[in-house]
Design a protein around this motif. Structure first.
Motif, short mmCIF file in Angstrom:
data_model
loop_
_atom_site.label_atom_id
_atom_site.label_comp_id
_atom_site.label_asym_id
_atom_site.label_seq_id
_atom_site.Cartn_x
_atom_site.Cartn_y
_atom_site.Cartn_z
N ARG A 51 0.82 -1.21 0.00
CA ARG A 51 0.00 0.00 0.00
C ARG A 51 0.86 1.25 0.00
NH1 ARG A 51 -2.51 2.71 4.54
NH2 ARG A 51 -4.29 3.95 3.84
N GLY A 52 2.04 1.18 0.65
CA GLY A 52 2.92 2.34 0.71
C GLY A 52 3.44 2.74 -0.66
N ARG A 53 3.56 1.78 -1.57
CA ARG A 53 4.03 2.10 -2.92
C ARG A 53 2.98 2.87 -3.72
NH1 ARG A 53 6.25 -4.01 -4.19
NH2 ARG A 53 8.04 -4.00 -2.75
N ARG A 54 1.73 2.80 -3.31
CA ARG A 54 0.66 3.47 -4.04
C ARG A 54 0.24 4.78 -3.38
NH1 ARG A 54 -3.34 -1.74 -5.00
NH2 ARG A 54 -1.85 -3.05 -6.14
N ARG A 55 0.97 5.22 -2.37
CA ARG A 55 0.59 6.44 -1.68
C ARG A 55 0.76 7.65 -2.59
NH1 ARG A 55 3.22 5.75 4.39
NH2 ARG A 55 1.75 4.18 5.14
N PRO A 56 -0.06 8.68 -2.41
CA PRO A 56 0.11 9.90 -3.19
C PRO A 56 1.39 10.62 -2.83
CG PRO A 56 -1.59 10.18 -1.51
CD PRO A 56 -1.23 8.73 -1.52
N ALA A 57 1.67 11.67 -3.59
CA ALA A 57 2.95 12.35 -3.44
C ALA A 57 3.08 13.08 -2.11
CB ALA A 57 3.15 13.34 -4.59
N PHE A 58 1.94 13.59 -1.56
CA PHE A 58 2.05 14.36 -0.32
C PHE A 58 2.40 13.44 0.85
CE2 PHE A 58 -2.42 13.12 -0.64
CZ PHE A 58 -2.65 12.56 0.61
N SER A 59 3.04 14.03 1.85
CA SER A 59 3.41 13.28 3.05
C SER A 59 2.47 13.65 4.18
CB SER A 59 4.86 13.59 3.44
OG SER A 59 5.01 14.97 3.72
N CYS A 60 2.18 12.69 5.04
CA CYS A 60 1.26 12.89 6.14
C CYS A 60 2.02 12.75 7.45
CB CYS A 60 0.10 11.89 6.07
SG CYS A 60 -1.08 12.04 7.43
N ASP A 61 2.03 13.82 8.23
CA ASP A 61 2.72 13.77 9.52
C ASP A 61 2.05 12.78 10.46
OD1 ASP A 61 4.48 15.69 8.60
OD2 ASP A 61 3.31 17.37 9.42
N CYS A 62 0.73 12.71 10.43
CA CYS A 62 0.01 11.79 11.31
C CYS A 62 0.34 10.33 10.97
CB CYS A 62 -1.49 12.02 11.21
SG CYS A 62 -2.05 13.62 11.84
N CYS A 63 0.41 10.02 9.67
CA CYS A 63 0.77 8.66 9.27
C CYS A 63 2.17 8.30 9.75
CB CYS A 63 0.69 8.53 7.74
SG CYS A 63 -0.99 8.48 7.08
N ARG A 64 3.08 9.26 9.68
CA ARG A 64 4.44 9.01 10.12
C ARG A 64 4.48 8.72 11.62
NH1 ARG A 64 6.19 13.37 8.62
NH2 ARG A 64 6.70 12.79 6.48
N ARG A 65 3.76 9.53 12.40
CA ARG A 65 3.75 9.31 13.84
C ARG A 65 3.09 7.98 14.19
NH1 ARG A 65 2.48 14.93 13.99
NH2 ARG A 65 0.25 14.43 14.14
N ARG A 66 2.00 7.66 13.53
CA ARG A 66 1.32 6.39 13.81
C ARG A 66 2.19 5.20 13.42
NH1 ARG A 66 -4.75 5.52 12.33
NH2 ARG A 66 -4.30 3.84 13.80
#
Length: 316
Positions: A56-71
């Motif tokens: 799923r990580g290979r299909r993520r959009p270009a923007f980065s999510c701080d919440c996803c990183r923390r989780r």
């Protein structure tokens, strides 16, 4: 006449090989370490989720999510914490078997002796034969080590029968027992010894359930699934108790399999699920109100799932 020569590709230098190889080896080691921790903490399910997350990580959009990183960091931390507890319990179990006193054998019959006292002890022979008997002993070793330590601290009596350890604990209630890993804890009443043979057979089947669910979902799978099942199918309706044998466990036979929820427990479980999946519920609410276009709407440096707002995204 000019002839075109094929362009030569530049070969990477040895230094570049060393740099790329040195950088990839630690990453591979980290991936292997994470996979081992995921298996120890959450069994085969942990490996499946890890593979799904990677794809799923290979299909993520270009923007980065701080919440996803923390989780992600919190998830890794929790996984390594549970895996560390599993290793600690396994080490405790190995130490008990290697350096602790040899446990007497639980002999079938009404006059089996455990540390000088008489108990009605059964044979807890497993249906899967000796291979499964040893396998479940290894799989449940981390939880069994903690359970045996608890029995030792309480001054209870222990005996061993194949892959099952039977523990007698002083208690005011007779004819009750519980399986914790590969240890069957039986509440002993000095005034009423009780028919332990059938009860121990019942709890030994629960040990099979512990081992199977530990392989599938980790050491927390059995208590969590049992609690959820018991909230909606209590006592004799519980599917785990039915599989282990109602009569041997002292449960009355009931007709029908319709759920009879314990509303207090069911409410607690519902609140926990809402707390865990509130972000997805919030995202689904926006999609239901705003349509498909709202599914991809997000805040700055946040993915759609972690963007706030129940009817529409609250852009700052």
């Amino acid at each position: 006449m000019l002839t075109l020569q094929p362009e030569r590709t530049r070969e990477p230098s040895d230094a570049h090989h060393l740099r790329s190889g040195g950088a990839s080896r630690p990453r591979r080691a980290v991936r292997v370490l994470v996979a081992v921790a995921a298996f120890l903490a959450f069994g085969v399910l942990g490996l499946v989720v890890l593979a799904w997350k990677k794809r799923r990580g290979r299909r993520r959009p270009a923007f980065s999510c701080d919440c996803c990183r923390r989780r992600r960091y919190l998830t890794y931390g929790a996984t390594f914490l549970v895996a560390g507890l599993v290793l600690a319990g396994a080490g405790l179990s190995v130490n008990q078997y290697a350096n602790g006193p040899d446990l007497p054998t639980c002999k079938p019959g009404p006059s089996a002796v455990v540390t000088g006292e008489s108990h009605d002890l059964p044979s807890t022979e497993t249906a899967g034969g000796p291979v499964w008997s040893k396998s479940r002993q290894v799989v449940t070793a981390p939880v069994s080590g903690l359970a045996r330590q608890y029995v030792n601290d309480r001054g209870g009596d222990l005996c061993a029968n194949q892959s099952t350890t039977i523990a007698f604990l002083p208690s005011a209630a007779a004819d009750s027992g519980v399986a914790v890993g590969g240890v069957v804890l039986i509440a002993e009443s000095p005034d009423k010894p009780g028919p332990w043979a059938a009860l121990a057979r019942h709890e030994s089947r629960h040990v099979d359930q512990w081992a199977t669910l530990t392989l599938a979902g980790g050491p927390l799978a059995m208590p969590v699934l049992y609690a959820v099942d018991d909230a909606f199918f209590p006592d004799s309706l519980n599917h785990f108790e039915r599989a282990a044998g109602l009569e041997d466990g002292g449960y009355p036979h009931v007709d029908g399999i319709a759920p009879q929820p314990n509303w207090a427990s069911a409410t607690v479980i519902g609140l926990i699920l809402v707390a865990l999946f509130r972000r997805r519920l919030r995202w689904a609410s926006r999609v239901a109100i705003g349509g498909r276009a709202a599914a991809a709407d997000h805040q700055y440096r946040r993915c759609p799932l972690h963007s706030t707002g129940w009817s529409r995204v609250r852009h700052s």
